[in-house]
Design a protein around this motif. Structure first.
Motif, PDB file in Angstrom:
ATOM      1  N   SER A   1       4.298 -13.806  82.770  1.00 39.73           N
ATOM      2  CA  SER A   1       3.785 -14.942  83.782  1.00 39.73           C
ATOM      3  C   SER A   1       4.909 -15.458  84.505  1.00 39.73           C
ATOM      4  O   SER A   1       6.030 -15.119  84.076  1.00 39.73           O
ATOM      5  CB  SER A   1       3.242 -15.852  82.805  1.00 39.73           C
ATOM      6  OG  SER A   1       4.191 -16.655  82.071  1.00 39.73           O
ATOM      7  N   PRO A   2       4.835 -16.037  85.679  1.00 39.75           N
ATOM      8  CA  PRO A   2       5.830 -16.470  86.585  1.00 39.75           C
ATOM      9  C   PRO A   2       6.465 -17.330  85.838  1.00 39.75           C
ATOM     10  O   PRO A   2       7.734 -17.551  85.758  1.00 39.75           O
ATOM     11  CB  PRO A   2       5.260 -17.197  87.573  1.00 39.75           C
ATOM     12  CG  PRO A   2       3.634 -16.556  87.887  1.00 39.75           C
ATOM     13  CD  PRO A   2       3.288 -16.151  86.313  1.00 39.75           C
ATOM     14  N   ALA A   3       5.846 -18.524  85.042  1.00 42.12           N
ATOM     15  CA  ALA A   3       6.636 -19.355  84.046  1.00 42.12           C
ATOM     16  C   ALA A   3       7.340 -18.714  83.142  1.00 42.12           C
ATOM     17  O   ALA A   3       8.760 -19.052  82.762  1.00 42.12           O
ATOM     18  CB  ALA A   3       5.669 -20.393  83.346  1.00 42.12           C
ATOM     19  N   GLY A   4       6.991 -17.597  82.261  1.00 44.75           N
ATOM     20  CA  GLY A   4       7.660 -17.040  81.280  1.00 44.75           C
ATOM     21  C   GLY A   4       8.939 -16.177  81.832  1.00 44.75           C
ATOM     22  O   GLY A   4       9.972 -16.278  80.992  1.00 44.75           O
ATOM     23  N   LEU A   5       8.484 -15.733  82.922  1.00 45.77           N
ATOM     24  CA  LEU A   5       9.732 -15.006  83.723  1.00 45.77           C
ATOM     25  C   LEU A   5      10.954 -15.791  84.192  1.00 45.77           C
ATOM     26  O   LEU A   5      12.088 -15.600  83.857  1.00 45.77           O
ATOM     27  CB  LEU A   5       9.118 -14.256  84.926  1.00 45.77           C
ATOM     28  CG  LEU A   5      10.360 -13.041  85.540  1.00 45.77           C
ATOM     29  CD1 LEU A   5      10.813 -12.169  84.590  1.00 45.77           C
ATOM     30  CD2 LEU A   5       9.397 -12.533  86.851  1.00 45.77           C
ATOM     31  N   GLU A   6      10.537 -17.010  84.563  1.00 39.75           N
ATOM     32  CA  GLU A   6      11.406 -18.111  85.233  1.00 39.75           C
ATOM     33  C   GLU A   6      12.323 -18.574  83.658  1.00 39.75           C
ATOM     34  O   GLU A   6      13.592 -18.904  84.002  1.00 39.75           O
ATOM     35  CB  GLU A   6      10.992 -19.064  85.769  1.00 39.75           C
ATOM     36  CG  GLU A   6      11.813 -20.131  86.188  1.00 39.75           C
ATOM     37  CD  GLU A   6      13.229 -19.583  87.160  1.00 39.75           C
ATOM     38  OE1 GLU A   6      14.257 -20.009  87.047  1.00 39.75           O
ATOM     39  OE2 GLU A   6      12.773 -18.618  87.877  1.00 39.75           O
TER      40      GLU A   6
ATOM     41  N   SER B   1      22.035 -18.576  81.459  1.00 40.11           N
ATOM     42  CA  SER B   1      22.875 -19.409  80.341  1.00 40.11           C
ATOM     43  C   SER B   1      23.578 -18.478  79.633  1.00 40.11           C
ATOM     44  O   SER B   1      24.840 -18.800  79.350  1.00 40.11           O
ATOM     45  CB  SER B   1      22.185 -20.639  79.935  1.00 40.11           C
ATOM     46  OG  SER B   1      21.252 -19.991  79.042  1.00 40.11           O
ATOM     47  N   SER B   2      23.145 -17.430  79.212  1.00 44.83           N
ATOM     48  CA  SER B   2      23.918 -16.503  78.277  1.00 44.83           C
ATOM     49  C   SER B   2      25.056 -15.772  78.883  1.00 44.83           C
ATOM     50  O   SER B   2      26.271 -15.725  78.219  1.00 44.83           O
ATOM     51  CB  SER B   2      22.844 -15.609  77.664  1.00 44.83           C
ATOM     52  OG  SER B   2      23.538 -14.429  76.846  1.00 44.83           O
ATOM     53  N   ARG B   3      24.984 -15.666  80.138  1.00 42.91           N
ATOM     54  CA  ARG B   3      25.904 -14.769  80.825  1.00 42.91           C
ATOM     55  C   ARG B   3      27.210 -15.849  81.095  1.00 42.91           C
ATOM     56  O   ARG B   3      28.185 -15.378  81.223  1.00 42.91           O
ATOM     57  CB  ARG B   3      25.464 -14.197  82.128  1.00 42.91           C
ATOM     58  CG  ARG B   3      24.903 -12.947  82.031  1.00 42.91           C
ATOM     59  CD  ARG B   3      24.547 -12.332  83.587  1.00 42.91           C
ATOM     60  NE  ARG B   3      23.687 -12.971  84.226  1.00 42.91           N
ATOM     61  CZ  ARG B   3      22.442 -12.877  84.310  1.00 42.91           C
ATOM     62  NH1 ARG B   3      21.955 -11.791  83.688  1.00 42.91           N
ATOM     63  NH2 ARG B   3      21.745 -13.491  85.088  1.00 42.91           N
ATOM     64  N   THR B   4      26.594 -17.080  81.590  1.00 39.85           N
ATOM     65  CA  THR B   4      27.618 -18.123  81.850  1.00 39.85           C
ATOM     66  C   THR B   4      28.535 -18.371  80.651  1.00 39.85           C
ATOM     67  O   THR B   4      29.615 -18.877  80.573  1.00 39.85           O
ATOM     68  CB  THR B   4      26.932 -19.339  82.145  1.00 39.85           C
ATOM     69  OG1 THR B   4      26.069 -19.245  83.383  1.00 39.85           O
ATOM     70  CG2 THR B   4      27.838 -20.624  82.615  1.00 39.85           C
ATOM     71  N   ARG B   5      27.680 -18.691  79.390  1.00 36.08           N
ATOM     72  CA  ARG B   5      28.486 -18.968  77.984  1.00 36.08           C
ATOM     73  C   ARG B   5      29.514 -17.835  77.743  1.00 36.08           C
ATOM     74  O   ARG B   5      30.622 -17.947  77.215  1.00 36.08           O
ATOM     75  CB  ARG B   5      27.561 -19.118  76.987  1.00 36.08           C
ATOM     76  CG  ARG B   5      26.810 -20.513  77.005  1.00 36.08           C
ATOM     77  CD  ARG B   5      26.054 -20.724  75.609  1.00 36.08           C
ATOM     78  NE  ARG B   5      25.272 -19.953  75.129  1.00 36.08           N
ATOM     79  CZ  ARG B   5      23.900 -19.662  75.579  1.00 36.08           C
ATOM     80  NH1 ARG B   5      23.329 -20.774  76.344  1.00 36.08           N
ATOM     81  NH2 ARG B   5      23.097 -18.818  75.123  1.00 36.08           N
ATOM     82  N   ARG B   6      29.215 -16.356  78.002  1.00 35.40           N
ATOM     83  CA  ARG B   6      29.870 -15.156  77.671  1.00 35.40           C
ATOM     84  C   ARG B   6      31.146 -15.423  78.642  1.00 35.40           C
ATOM     85  O   ARG B   6      32.374 -14.929  78.033  1.00 35.40           O
ATOM     86  CB  ARG B   6      29.063 -14.128  77.758  1.00 35.40           C
ATOM     87  CG  ARG B   6      28.631 -13.445  76.612  1.00 35.40           C
ATOM     88  CD  ARG B   6      28.073 -12.015  76.697  1.00 35.40           C
ATOM     89  NE  ARG B   6      27.517 -11.764  77.662  1.00 35.40           N
ATOM     90  CZ  ARG B   6      26.244 -11.657  78.182  1.00 35.40           C
ATOM     91  NH1 ARG B   6      25.308 -11.997  77.330  1.00 35.40           N
ATOM     92  NH2 ARG B   6      26.033 -11.119  79.540  1.00 35.40           N
ATOM     93  N   SER B   7      30.914 -15.620  79.992  1.00 39.28           N
ATOM     94  CA  SER B   7      32.018 -15.506  80.863  1.00 39.28           C
ATOM     95  C   SER B   7      33.365 -16.485  80.460  1.00 39.28           C
ATOM     96  O   SER B   7      34.451 -16.395  80.897  1.00 39.28           O
ATOM     97  CB  SER B   7      31.506 -15.791  82.339  1.00 39.28           C
ATOM     98  OG  SER B   7      31.056 -17.026  82.432  1.00 39.28           O
TER      99      SER B   7
ATOM    100  N   ARG C   1      16.328 -18.088  83.199  1.00 43.90           N
ATOM    101  CA  ARG C   1      17.236 -19.265  82.808  1.00 43.90           C
ATOM    102  C   ARG C   1      17.990 -18.904  81.686  1.00 43.90           C
ATOM    103  O   ARG C   1      19.184 -19.115  81.582  1.00 43.90           O
ATOM    104  CB  ARG C   1      16.354 -20.580  82.600  1.00 43.90           C
ATOM    105  CG  ARG C   1      16.117 -21.103  84.041  1.00 43.90           C
ATOM    106  CD  ARG C   1      15.559 -22.653  83.957  1.00 43.90           C
ATOM    107  NE  ARG C   1      14.571 -22.912  82.714  1.00 43.90           N
ATOM    108  CZ  ARG C   1      13.286 -22.849  83.175  1.00 43.90           C
ATOM    109  NH1 ARG C   1      12.644 -22.405  84.160  1.00 43.90           N
ATOM    110  NH2 ARG C   1      12.337 -22.808  82.120  1.00 43.90           N
ATOM    111  N   LEU C   2      17.305 -18.457  80.711  1.00 44.57           N
ATOM    112  CA  LEU C   2      17.918 -18.229  79.308  1.00 44.57           C
ATOM    113  C   LEU C   2      18.903 -17.168  79.527  1.00 44.57           C
ATOM    114  O   LEU C   2      20.179 -17.060  79.033  1.00 44.57           O
ATOM    115  CB  LEU C   2      17.133 -17.442  78.347  1.00 44.57           C
ATOM    116  CG  LEU C   2      17.519 -16.990  77.050  1.00 44.57           C
ATOM    117  CD1 LEU C   2      18.153 -17.974  76.080  1.00 44.57           C
ATOM    118  CD2 LEU C   2      16.491 -15.853  76.376  1.00 44.57           C
TER     119      LEU C   2
END
Length: 104
Positions: free
Chosen positions: A82-87, A95-101, A91-92
């Motif tokens: 669904s569009p909401a699930g995809l969004e 944010s995961s990439r941001t934490r790793r970087s 986001r998950l």
């Protein structure tokens, strides 16, 4: 899952799937099917070749033969149908990439 992220469709207890049904669900069903499925080719033997079949029917048949196993996961799943699930999934992952970087 317990009906939080989508409608639960599995009764799983003591390491075993006792019931699997996407249509006729009840309050005892607290789990949901998601993730990776591994099947032997013979799981499809009862069905006519080249005829589309819902994987749920295959799973129900395997369960009736006591040949369906499951592994309980403790992390929630993220649906992308669904569009909401995809969004939410985007986001998950973002944010995961941001934490790793920040750890590099």
């Amino acid at each position: 899952n317990d009906g939080r992220w989508d409608r639960s469709n599995i009764l799983y207890r003591d390491g075993r799937i006792l019931r699997y049904d996407k249509e006729d669900r009840d309050a005892d069903m607290k789990h949901i099917d998601y993730g990776l499925g591994g099947l032997q080719a013979k799981a499809f033997d009862p069905y006519p070749p080249e005829t589309p079949i819902d994987l749920a029917a295959v799973y129900q048949n395997l369960l009736s033969l006591n040949e369906l196993a499951g592994v309980e996961m403790t992390r929630r799943f993220y649906e992308i149908g669904s569009p909401a699930g995809l969004e939410e999934t985007r986001r998950l992952l973002s944010s995961s990439r941001t934490r790793r970087s920040h750890l590099d």
